[in-house]
Design a protein around this motif. Structure first.
Motif, short mmCIF file in Angstrom:
data_model
loop_
_atom_site.label_atom_id
_atom_site.label_comp_id
_atom_site.label_asym_id
_atom_site.label_seq_id
_atom_site.Cartn_x
_atom_site.Cartn_y
_atom_site.Cartn_z
N SER A 98 0.90 -1.20 -0.17
CA SER A 98 -0.09 -0.18 -0.10
C SER A 98 1.01 1.21 0.11
CB SER A 98 -0.82 0.15 1.40
OG SER A 98 -0.20 0.08 2.38
N SER A 99 0.19 2.52 -0.58
CA SER A 99 1.14 3.62 -0.30
C SER A 99 1.43 3.85 0.92
CB SER A 99 0.23 4.66 -1.14
OG SER A 99 -0.94 4.91 -0.46
N ALA A 100 0.71 3.61 1.93
CA ALA A 100 0.94 3.94 3.24
C ALA A 100 2.31 3.43 3.62
CB ALA A 100 -0.04 3.40 4.30
N SER A 101 2.70 2.31 3.07
CA SER A 101 4.08 1.69 3.65
C SER A 101 5.46 2.29 2.82
CB SER A 101 4.06 0.17 3.31
OG SER A 101 4.01 0.00 1.80
N ILE A 102 5.15 3.47 2.02
CA ILE A 102 6.22 4.13 1.20
C ILE A 102 6.83 5.06 2.47
CG2 ILE A 102 6.85 5.46 -0.68
CD1 ILE A 102 6.09 2.65 -1.29
N PRO A 103 8.22 5.01 2.63
CA PRO A 103 8.56 6.02 3.40
C PRO A 103 8.08 7.68 3.00
CG PRO A 103 10.29 4.69 2.73
CD PRO A 103 8.98 4.25 1.95
N ILE A 104 7.83 8.44 4.12
CA ILE A 104 7.36 9.53 4.09
C ILE A 104 8.21 10.53 2.99
CG2 ILE A 104 8.55 10.52 6.14
CD1 ILE A 104 5.06 11.51 4.70
N ASN A 105 9.64 10.33 3.20
CA ASN A 105 10.30 11.18 2.40
C ASN A 105 10.38 10.75 0.70
OD1 ASN A 105 11.90 8.88 3.03
ND2 ASN A 105 13.62 9.47 2.19
#
Length: 250
Positions: A188-195
């Motif tokens: 999911s996109s939620a697991s992509i690091p914020i940076n």
């Protein structure tokens, strides 16, 4: 899972050649399996991890990642004389075999062994004319067929079949000594690091998580929130979740 793939019968006699089994069953070599074996492994992995995140790539996904932004015959250009730097190829059955994963130069996006070493199963059925009528964006392959597609070429092949665009077909139950697999994992996109969030907006991210490689992000505009990870599958890590390496800027 928990089973050595070479305990299963082979579909051709080459595995029984003198010295072949010893040469290709080492723990840092690719596992060679049938398409059906690959699906069995994926089902077991998904059951253990929970969900349906792991799968084979579509043929279009495989070629996109293998090309790594190039339009040349190979991911490294058009000069076949450079093939030795990027691919295990041209071996004979008397002394040859596949080789440890990740020991040749990677493509521009950090993927090793997209040329040579072992063929790689993809999800698609084979149809020689499919791409003459397929969707232009993110084709999913024919709806039906009798044989599955393999890509990438192999260690014992002859000239021209290591080209990025080359494709061929095998029956799904064919289990030889030169066809392996490369898994993808949907996250999911939620697991992509914020940076990295800005770089992944409206893209599908393909991130190398296989052994011996530096993970790099690969973007394709197919819609937000759908991200795929590619992994090399070796015998030694077939019983463990793939490792995710650091990502770099696109």
């Amino acid at each position: 899972m928990g089973e050595n793939p070479y305990e299963r019968d082979r579909s051709n006699p080459y595995y029984k050649l003198p010295g072949m089994a010893e040469r290709i069953t080492r723990p840092d070599h690719p596992a060679t399996v049938s398409w059906n074996d690959a699906q069995e492994f994926i089902a077991a992995l998904n059951k253990r991890e929970g969900g349906t995140r792991y799968r084979l790539p579509t043929e279009a996904e495989w070629e996109y990642a293998a090309r790594a932004g190039t339009s040349t015959r190979y991911s490294f250009g058009d000069d076949e004389r450079q093939l030795d730097r990027y691919a295990w190829h041209g071996g004979d059955f008397q002394t040859g075999g596949h080789h440890p994963v990740g020991t040749k130069q990677p493509n521009p996006w950090g993927l090793h062994d997209v040329h040579g070493n072992v063929w790689e199963w993809v999800q698609d059925w084979y149809d020689a004319d499919y791409y003459a009528r397929s969707p232009a964006v993110d084709p999913q392959g024919p709806q039906r067929g009798t044989r599955r597609v393999v890509r990438g070429g192999t260690w014992h092949a002859t000239a021209t079949i290591w080209r990025t665009a080359f494709r061929r077909d095998y029956e799904p139950d064919y289990r030889g000594i030169s066809i392996g697999l490369r898994l993808v994992r949907t996250v999911s996109s939620a697991s992509i690091p914020i940076n990295l969030k800005k770089e992944f907006i409206m893209t599908q991210a393909v991130v190398v998580i296989g052994p011996g490689s530096i993970g790099q992000a690969i973007a394709r505009r197919v819609g937000a929130g759908k991200h795929v990870l590619l992994a090399d599958l070796r015998q030694e890590n077939a019983d463990a979740a793939p490792r995710r390496h650091s990502s770099c800027r696109l």
